[in-house]
Every structure is written in structure tokens, then in C-alpha cells.
Write a protein that holds these residues in place. Structure first.
Motif, short mmCIF file in Angstrom:
data_model
loop_
_atom_site.label_atom_id
_atom_site.label_comp_id
_atom_site.label_asym_id
_atom_site.label_seq_id
_atom_site.Cartn_x
_atom_site.Cartn_y
_atom_site.Cartn_z
N LYS A 123 0.82 -1.21 0.00
CA LYS A 123 0.00 0.00 0.00
C LYS A 123 0.86 1.26 0.00
N LEU A 124 2.08 1.16 0.50
CA LEU A 124 2.97 2.31 0.52
C LEU A 124 3.61 2.58 -0.84
N ALA A 125 3.44 1.65 -1.78
CA ALA A 125 4.01 1.85 -3.10
C ALA A 125 3.44 3.10 -3.77
N GLU A 126 2.20 3.44 -3.47
CA GLU A 126 1.59 4.61 -4.07
C GLU A 126 2.30 5.89 -3.64
N GLU A 127 2.77 5.91 -2.40
CA GLU A 127 3.52 7.08 -1.93
C GLU A 127 4.84 7.20 -2.68
N ALA A 128 5.51 6.08 -2.89
CA ALA A 128 6.76 6.10 -3.64
C ALA A 128 6.51 6.50 -5.09
N ARG A 129 5.42 6.02 -5.64
CA ARG A 129 5.12 6.36 -7.04
C ARG A 129 4.86 7.86 -7.19
N ARG A 130 4.17 8.43 -6.22
CA ARG A 130 3.90 9.87 -6.27
C ARG A 130 5.20 10.67 -6.25
N LEU A 131 6.19 10.17 -5.53
CA LEU A 131 7.44 10.90 -5.40
C LEU A 131 8.37 10.72 -6.60
N LEU A 132 7.95 9.93 -7.58
CA LEU A 132 8.70 9.86 -8.84
C LEU A 132 8.70 11.21 -9.55
N ASP A 133 7.76 12.07 -9.21
CA ASP A 133 7.66 13.39 -9.83
C ASP A 133 8.27 14.49 -8.95
N ASP A 134 8.95 14.10 -7.87
CA ASP A 134 9.54 15.09 -6.98
C ASP A 134 10.61 15.89 -7.71
N ALA A 135 10.81 17.13 -7.29
CA ALA A 135 11.81 17.99 -7.93
C ALA A 135 13.23 17.51 -7.68
N PRO A 169 16.27 14.93 -7.63
CA PRO A 169 16.72 13.64 -8.17
C PRO A 169 17.03 12.63 -7.06
N LEU A 170 17.51 13.12 -5.92
CA LEU A 170 17.81 12.22 -4.80
C LEU A 170 16.55 11.51 -4.33
N VAL A 171 15.45 12.23 -4.26
CA VAL A 171 14.17 11.65 -3.85
C VAL A 171 13.65 10.72 -4.94
N ARG A 172 13.70 11.15 -6.17
CA ARG A 172 13.19 10.31 -7.26
C ARG A 172 13.96 8.99 -7.34
N GLY A 173 15.27 9.05 -7.18
CA GLY A 173 16.07 7.82 -7.25
C GLY A 173 15.69 6.84 -6.15
N ALA A 174 15.50 7.35 -4.94
CA ALA A 174 15.10 6.47 -3.84
C ALA A 174 13.70 5.91 -4.06
N ALA A 175 12.83 6.71 -4.69
CA ALA A 175 11.48 6.24 -5.00
C ALA A 175 11.52 5.09 -5.98
N VAL A 176 12.41 5.15 -6.93
CA VAL A 176 12.57 4.06 -7.89
C VAL A 176 12.91 2.77 -7.16
N TRP A 177 13.87 2.85 -6.25
CA TRP A 177 14.28 1.64 -5.53
C TRP A 177 13.13 1.09 -4.70
N ALA A 178 12.41 1.97 -4.02
CA ALA A 178 11.29 1.54 -3.19
C ALA A 178 10.23 0.82 -4.03
N LEU A 179 9.93 1.38 -5.18
CA LEU A 179 8.94 0.74 -6.06
C LEU A 179 9.43 -0.62 -6.55
N GLY A 180 10.71 -0.72 -6.81
CA GLY A 180 11.27 -2.00 -7.25
C GLY A 180 11.12 -3.08 -6.20
N GLN A 181 11.06 -2.69 -4.93
CA GLN A 181 10.89 -3.64 -3.85
C GLN A 181 9.43 -4.02 -3.61
N LEU A 182 8.51 -3.13 -3.97
CA LEU A 182 7.11 -3.30 -3.57
C LEU A 182 6.15 -3.66 -4.72
N MET A 183 6.47 -3.23 -5.93
CA MET A 183 5.52 -3.43 -7.03
C MET A 183 5.66 -4.83 -7.64
N PRO A 184 4.57 -5.39 -8.13
CA PRO A 184 4.67 -6.63 -8.91
C PRO A 184 5.62 -6.41 -10.09
N ARG A 185 6.38 -7.41 -10.42
CA ARG A 185 7.46 -7.25 -11.40
C ARG A 185 6.97 -6.74 -12.74
#
Length: 391
Positions: A334-346, A348-364
Motif C-alpha cells: 500500500k505504501l508503493a503509491e507514496e513512492a510512485r507519487r514521489l517519482l515526480d519530486d523535484a 533527483p535524490l528523492v526520485r532515485g530512492a522512490a525508484v528503488w522503493a517501487l522496485g521492492q514493492l511493485m509486482p514485477r
């Protein structure tokens, strides 16, 4: 302190002008405890030569990581006289900040954030420096002298000096351990031109125990009494300005600011009293905040939440980087949605971490589809590398 030079006091008073220095030391200790210090000891400047050699070795091996301020002008750090040639005595003081609950219990609550015990209340630098200045004013009013006060912000090796002043000893985790307060002491120093009676150095009481080394999630101790800061979660989440190295992300768990594991594992803590008074007490909203709430902080909300907190110093972007690593480790889809929202953050440090988080939580299959579109629109190379590494 007021005076001809910043940090030096020149107030004088006749009370102990011609009396026994031992009487002055006794009165000083009494005043220190009245101001809220839990322990006090005195040493001479030239007592940490061995610690200075270990420090130079630490710097030479690169164990300090990107903390360039540690390597700058090491001669000022390895001997108090390198910082201030006129110092004759070093007064070391400690304040107990022992937690009122198990600081490791939060690690099992994976959707909540673990903030290091010392950072759950007001910034100890400000609180302790006020006490140090008050004690220094008392001292120079009691005996003609000059003084300088320090609390973790200058080239002062507080822990070796504290051991030389009998406050405790540097344990195998390189932090100070006290027989009275365990591993939970804030330290401050007063340098003075007065010749004061010295305390004997404390001896090492660690024995064969290595609980602090065994518990470290990232194996940051290559040997007892040696720390590689580049592997330390406190360094990675606080001092490190870039992405968290991938090899450490899973081990970080839900620790979003610092790490208490090696401190909390110390058996000497069982003798420590819960000593956090009101001004040092943990704020309820920082004990175990939900990751969901923290992920939604904009810069203004971040600053408001962490007013007077040391957390504020790392800034919102590094803080959200840490929160996103914890989200990736939460196991909560359920927290994947928060990470996905932060893919649009201004940031790059935040966006990069969001990518990793989504890779851990989203179906492949969903992640692969998302990545194909995201890489095409992402212009920051570090974020593009995160997408590619997650393949």
C-alpha cells in the motif's frame, strides 16, 4: 562567551582566588550538577596522544568517508593545545539521555520510522551549550581565568578526553560507555587556563563482550574499537549527501535517521537510569511516526515537524531519501503509491530512492512497464541509473 575573542570569557571573581584548588573543583562539580549535568571530570590537555594516533590512522584509511571536516587540520583535534595553546585543564561533562523504552522495538514495526534516541527531542547541541556557558560564567566569576566551551561542533575529541577525565571508556563500538549511564551520554567540554586537580583515567571494562559489534546490521566495525563510517547507518542516513549505496539499503530497514543498535546492545545499559529530563525528553510524534505521514512532507511541513530537532539539518530531500528506503523495506504494497507519487519530486535524490522503493514493492510486470516510460522522460543520469539497476 563574551570577551576579547569569540568563545573566551574574561570575568573574574575573588571567591576562590587564594583558596585550595580542590575546593574550587568541589564547588565546580556541585554547580555542574545544579545546572543539569550528570557527571564531571577533569584532565590535562596532553593525555590523549594514543587516541590521536588512532584518529590519524582512521583518517588515513578513509574511514571517515565524506566527512572532510574530520580530516581538516587534524593537529587541532589530536591535542587540545593545537586548538587553543593556552588551555591548562579540560573539564568534561556528561548528560544522561537514557531512553525510557527499548529503542530497538521499533525495528519490528516496519511501516513506522525509527529515529535515533538522541534525535527524538530538542537538539542537544543547543541545550547543553547553554548549560556549558552558564557553568563557564560561574567558573570565571569564581577564579580569574579564560575559558572556551565546546559541544560536538569543534575540533575536540570528546570521547578520549572523557575517558581521560574518568567519565567512562571508549567501548568496542568506539562510543563512550559509563558504568553509571551505559552508552547514553551527551558530552560537552570546557577548556580553561586554570590549573585544576585532575581525575584518573577510566579503564576499559568491555572484557570479552562484543555485543555491540555483533548486532551491527552493516558490519561497520572491521575490528573492535575501529569504525568504518562508510558502512555505518548513522553516517549513511545523516552525513551521506548522495544516494544510499545499494549494498546497504536492505540492512537499513526502517531506520530513517541514525542507528541505536550498537548503543542499545551494550550490557552496561542495565545500570543506567532513565535520565531524560523534560527538555531532553522524546517528543511523542517522533517516537514511531508512520512512514505514510513522513512521505507526504513538503519542505515547509518538514521544517515545522523538526523545529529545534537535529533532524532538520539534513534537509527535506535527504530525509525523504531515507523514508523511501524504509518504505521499500516495509513489505507493505500500500505504501508503493507514496513512492510512485514521489517519482515526480523535484529532487533527483528523492526520485532515485522512490525508484528503488517501487522496485521492492511493485509486482514485477507492473514495475517493468512503469520503467519503460519513466526512463524515456527522466533527464537525471543518477535516476536513470536507478531504473536500470532495478532491472
Amino acid at each position: 562567551m563574551a570577551g576579547r575573542r569569540a568563545g573566551v570569557a574574561h570575568l573574574c571573581g575573588p571567591r576562590f582566588l587564594n583558596s585550595d584548588p580542590t575546593e574550587l573543583k568541589t564547588a565546580l562539580a556541585r554547580e555542574a550538577r545544579a545546572l543539569g549535568f550528570d557527571c564531571i571530570g577533569i584532565t590535562e590537555p596532553g593525555t590523549i596522544e594514543s587516541a590521536g594516533k588512532h584518529f590519524l590512522e582512521f583518517i588515513a584509511t578513509g574511514g571517515h568517508g565524506d566527512m572532510d571536516w574530520l580530516a581538516s587540520q587534524p593537529e587541532r583535534r589530536i591535542d587540545p593545545r593545537g586548538l587553543w595553546a593556552d588551555v591548562r585543564s579540560v573539564i568534561m561533562l556528561g548528560v544522561n539521555y537514557g531512553p525510557d523504552q527499548d529503542p530497538l522495538a521499533i525495528l519490528q514495526q516496519r511501516t513506522r520510522a525509527a529515529i535515533s534516541v538522541y534525535a527524538q527531542g530538542e537538539d542537544y547541541h543547543d541545550l547543553i551549550k547553554k548549560r556549558l556557558k552558564a557553568l563557564a560564567r560561574w567558573l570565571v566569576a569564581a577564579a580569574p581565568s579564560e575559558v572556551k566551551v565546546f559541544v560536538d561542533t569543534a575540533a575536540v575529541m570528546e570521547k578520549p578526553l572523557a575517558q581521560a577525565a574518568h567519565l567512562g571508556w571508549q567501548g568496542k563500538h568506539t562510543n563512550l560507555v559509563s558504568r553509571e549511564f551505559g552508552s547514553w551520554l551527551f558530552l560537552g567540554a570546557i577548556y580553561t587556563t586554570l590549573e585544576l586537580p585532575r581525575d584518573s583515567a577510566e579503564i576499559d571494562h568491555c572484557g570479552s563482550c562484543q555485543a555491540c559489534l555483533d548486532i551491527c546490521p552493516t558490519a561497520a566495525f572491521p575490528a573492535p574499537y575501529r569504525l568504518d563510517a562508510r558502512r555505518c547507518i548513522s553516517y549513511l542516513t545523516i552525513e551521506n549527501k548522495g544516494p544510499i549505496p545499494r549494498e546497504f539499503r536492505k540492512a537499513i530497514g526502517n531506520r530513517i535517521y541514525g542507528c541505536d543498535d550498537c548503543l542499545a546492545a551494550c550490557p552496561w545499559n542495565k545500570f543506567a537510569q532513565q535520565g531524560r529530563e523534560a527538555k531532553l525528553a522524546a517528543r511523542d510524534e517522533l517516537r514511531a511516526p508512520p512512514l505514510l505521514k513522513l512521505a507526504r512532507l513538503d519542505d515547509a511541513a518538514f521544517r515545522a515537524l523538526f523545529t529545534k530537532s537535529p533532524v532538520k539539518r539534513i534537509g527535506r530531500d535527504r530525509f525523504l531519501r531515507n523514508v523511501l528506503i524504509a518504505i521499500g523495506n516495509s513489505g507493505d504494497a500500500k505504501l508503493a503509491e507514496e513512492a510512485r507519487r514521489l517519482l515526480d519530486d523535484a529532487s533527483p535524490l528523492v526520485r532515485g530512492a522512490a525508484v528503488w522503493a517501487l522496485g521492492q514493492l511493485m509486482p514485477r510486470n507492473e514495475f517493468v512497464r512503469l520503467r519503460a516510460n519513466a526512463i524515456a522522460s527522466e533527464h537525471d543520469e543518477s535516476v536513470r541509473q536507478e531504473w536500470q539497476a532495478a532491472s
